[in-house]
Write a protein that holds these residues in place. Structure first.
Motif, short mmCIF file in Angstrom:
data_model
loop_
_atom_site.label_atom_id
_atom_site.label_comp_id
_atom_site.label_asym_id
_atom_site.label_seq_id
_atom_site.Cartn_x
_atom_site.Cartn_y
_atom_site.Cartn_z
N ARG A 82 -12.10 -29.44 -9.50
CA ARG A 82 -10.99 -28.20 -9.06
C ARG A 82 -10.45 -28.61 -7.73
N VAL A 83 -9.41 -29.14 -7.61
CA VAL A 83 -8.76 -29.71 -6.34
C VAL A 83 -8.18 -28.62 -5.67
N GLU A 84 -8.30 -28.15 -4.39
CA GLU A 84 -7.36 -27.38 -3.66
C GLU A 84 -6.02 -27.62 -3.76
N PRO A 85 -4.93 -26.64 -3.47
CA PRO A 85 -3.78 -27.08 -3.70
C PRO A 85 -3.38 -27.64 -2.15
N ASP A 86 -4.13 -27.05 -1.09
CA ASP A 86 -3.82 -28.00 0.18
C ASP A 86 -4.92 -29.15 0.62
N ALA A 87 -5.31 -29.54 -0.45
CA ALA A 87 -6.40 -30.62 -0.27
C ALA A 87 -5.97 -31.84 0.78
N GLU A 88 -6.94 -32.12 1.66
CA GLU A 88 -6.47 -33.15 2.37
C GLU A 88 -6.68 -34.69 1.74
N ILE A 89 -5.78 -35.38 1.48
CA ILE A 89 -5.98 -36.47 0.73
C ILE A 89 -5.57 -37.84 1.49
N THR A 90 -6.58 -38.45 2.27
CA THR A 90 -6.62 -39.56 3.05
C THR A 90 -6.50 -40.73 2.53
N PHE A 91 -5.85 -41.74 3.06
CA PHE A 91 -5.54 -42.92 2.45
C PHE A 91 -5.50 -43.94 3.43
N GLU A 92 -6.75 -45.03 3.65
CA GLU A 92 -6.83 -46.04 4.67
C GLU A 92 -5.93 -47.16 4.24
N ALA A 93 -5.12 -47.78 5.29
CA ALA A 93 -4.23 -48.85 4.87
C ALA A 93 -4.35 -49.81 6.13
N ASN A 94 -3.80 -51.14 5.39
CA ASN A 94 -3.41 -52.25 6.71
C ASN A 94 -1.90 -51.89 6.96
N PRO A 95 -1.58 -52.16 8.13
CA PRO A 95 -0.13 -52.07 8.58
C PRO A 95 0.61 -52.86 7.77
N ASP A 96 0.49 -54.10 7.50
CA ASP A 96 1.42 -55.02 6.83
C ASP A 96 1.52 -54.73 5.33
N ASP A 97 0.89 -53.73 4.75
CA ASP A 97 0.92 -53.28 3.29
C ASP A 97 1.88 -52.04 3.17
N LEU A 98 2.26 -51.43 4.57
CA LEU A 98 2.99 -50.20 4.61
C LEU A 98 4.26 -50.48 4.61
N THR A 99 5.13 -51.03 3.74
CA THR A 99 6.49 -51.02 3.78
C THR A 99 7.11 -49.82 3.48
N GLY A 110 0.87 -38.49 -3.88
CA GLY A 110 -0.13 -37.22 -3.42
C GLY A 110 -0.77 -37.57 -1.97
N VAL A 111 -0.65 -38.72 -1.51
CA VAL A 111 -1.43 -39.04 -0.12
C VAL A 111 -0.67 -38.11 0.89
N ASN A 112 -1.35 -37.38 1.72
CA ASN A 112 -0.71 -36.57 2.80
C ASN A 112 -1.44 -36.89 4.08
N ARG A 113 -2.26 -37.73 4.28
CA ARG A 113 -2.78 -38.13 5.58
C ARG A 113 -3.11 -39.70 5.46
N LEU A 114 -2.53 -40.41 6.43
CA LEU A 114 -2.82 -41.90 6.55
C LEU A 114 -3.69 -42.25 7.69
N SER A 115 -4.80 -43.51 7.24
CA SER A 115 -5.54 -43.83 8.26
C SER A 115 -5.22 -45.25 8.35
N VAL A 116 -4.75 -45.76 9.41
CA VAL A 116 -4.09 -47.05 9.66
C VAL A 116 -4.96 -47.88 10.51
N GLY A 117 -5.63 -49.15 10.07
CA GLY A 117 -6.47 -49.79 10.79
C GLY A 117 -5.61 -50.74 11.65
N ILE A 118 -5.29 -50.47 12.88
CA ILE A 118 -4.73 -51.27 13.81
C ILE A 118 -5.73 -52.21 14.72
N GLN A 119 -6.61 -51.66 15.25
CA GLN A 119 -7.81 -52.24 15.91
C GLN A 119 -7.42 -52.64 17.30
N ALA A 120 -6.29 -53.27 17.77
CA ALA A 120 -5.85 -53.90 18.80
C ALA A 120 -4.15 -53.98 18.94
N PHE A 121 -3.67 -54.05 20.03
CA PHE A 121 -2.39 -54.47 20.02
C PHE A 121 -2.11 -55.71 20.61
#
Length: 375
Positions: A82-99, A110-121
């Motif tokens: 029973r998933v809430e309509p406003d559920a937070e859907i987080t997706f971890e990703a590497n920057p080079d995949d995010l075209t 359905g993803v509405n929150r991104l978690s991007v692993g940058i680690q350093a600049f």
């Protein structure tokens, strides 16, 4: 309300510091995805039909999934929970995949929150960690995500890296503050046994930063993030406009959660369960209808220790009245006695029956937690 964590164990290459369970062997990927959906169906009663308010895709590297594979997992969860309509859907990703194309596809899935692993600049540190992206790709990924409509973006950084100067750390922080991100997770490097970084440290080919250097970088993080409009709501987590990670916050608040996939943990406020950290064992167990997990029933002391570990790290702190009510007068007395050790240290304060760590206390939180727990 409850949460679901989904562990995607595949990576295109392994980072030299990471000890999360992962594999670069993708030969079992399709079988894994089939059995992941099967596990979700088998365990649909684990959360007692509580509404699902957060779903978190972690890993590994979830962005190795195609958008269709992600959509299939999400659809299966929606059919069985029973998933809430406003559920937070987080997706971890590497920057080079995010075209731009991939970002549009996962948003549609359905993803509405991104978690991007940058680690350093700094590219030198990214290469040292065996990250796949460079600094320019990291910035482009965040900017593209914002343009496409993601308005809840988190980035990960690591401080205490060997050779990371205070100036470089400040540079990484300032670059984050200038990007359209709402959340920052910043972790001190830990040398985990079994990782290349640990091996090189023991061999002397990597030199660990001194404690003073690590403290300086932590202090810089706390001070500069506040100036940039980020609130520190947990030792390693900072948010703008109260856009806290709802999923991680549910862990700290002791809510129920279901973990799917190899190495994933589950908690239903009675027991804790964890799946084997091995894709082959996970697949074999589910195919054969045999165990693919271990489990323990939690005692009152376990629940108390869990409460201390999770709550003391946060801005919400440990409630003395909650401890007395939930765990009884004996444990409450233990906590008060242990807190006496910190009375004049400046590491712990008590505001209206809430035990909180000071800025100095946050940096030595592990030691304080150990003292307050019942071993």
């Amino acid at each position: 309300m409850a949460g679901i964590y989904i562990h995607i164990p595949f990576c295109r290459q392994k980072c030299y510091y990471c000890d999360f369970y992962k594999t670069v062997n993708t030969s079992l990927k399709q079988k894994f995805l089939t059995l992941l959906n099967e596990e979700a169906k088998l365990r649909k009663n684990y959360l007692d039909n509580e509404a699902i308010e957060t779903i978190y895709f972690g890993g590994g590297t979830p962005s190795v999934l195609s958008a269709n594979e992600l959509e299939n997992i999400h659809k299966n969860i929606a059919e069985n929970y029973r998933v809430e309509p406003d559920a937070e859907i987080t997706f971890e990703a590497n920057p080079d995949d995010l075209t731009a194309e991939y970002l549009q596809q996962i948003k549609a899935a359905g993803v509405n929150r991104l978690s991007v692993g940058i680690q350093a600049f700094q590219n030198e540190h990214l290469k040292k960690m065996n990250r796949r992206h460079d600094a320019a790709q990291a910035e482009a990924a965040i900017n593209n995500a914002a343009k496409i409509g993601f308005d809840n973006i988190s980035v990960d950084l690591i401080y205490g890296l060997p050779g990371l100067s205070d100036q470089q750390w400040e540079e990484s922080l300032q670059r984050v503050y200038q990007l359209p991100v709402q959340h920052l997770s910043a972790y001190h490097l830990t040398y985990h046994e079994g990782t290349p970084f640990f091996t090189w440290l023991k061999k002397g080919t990597l030199k660990e930063l001194s404690e003073n250097e690590s403290v300086n970088q932590f202090n810089s993080l706390v001070e500069s993030s506040e100036k940039a409009g980020f609130e520190q709501y947990e030792i390693s987590n900072f948010a703008r406009n109260e856009l806290y990670s709802r999923h991680n916050s549910s862990y700290w608040m002791g809510k129920k959660y279901l973990g799917l996939g190899p190495s994933a943990h589950s908690y239903n406020q009675v027991s804790r369960r964890w799946n084997f950290s091995h894709v082959e064992s996970y697949v074999r167990g589910l195919e054969a209808g045999s165990d693919y997990f271990e489990e323990e029933i939690l005692s009152d002391k376990d629940h108390y220790n869990e409460y201390i570990i999770t709550r003391i790290r946060t801005k919400w702190g440990v409630s003395l009245s909650d401890v007395n009510q939930k765990f009884g007068s004996e444990i409450h007395s233990h906590l008060l006695q242990q807190l006496e050790k910190y009375k004049n240290t400046g590491l712990v304060r008590i505001d209206n029956e809430i035990v909180l760590l000071s800025k100095e206390g946050l940096f030595v939180s592990d030691e304080i937690m150990s003292d307050l727990m019942i071993i």
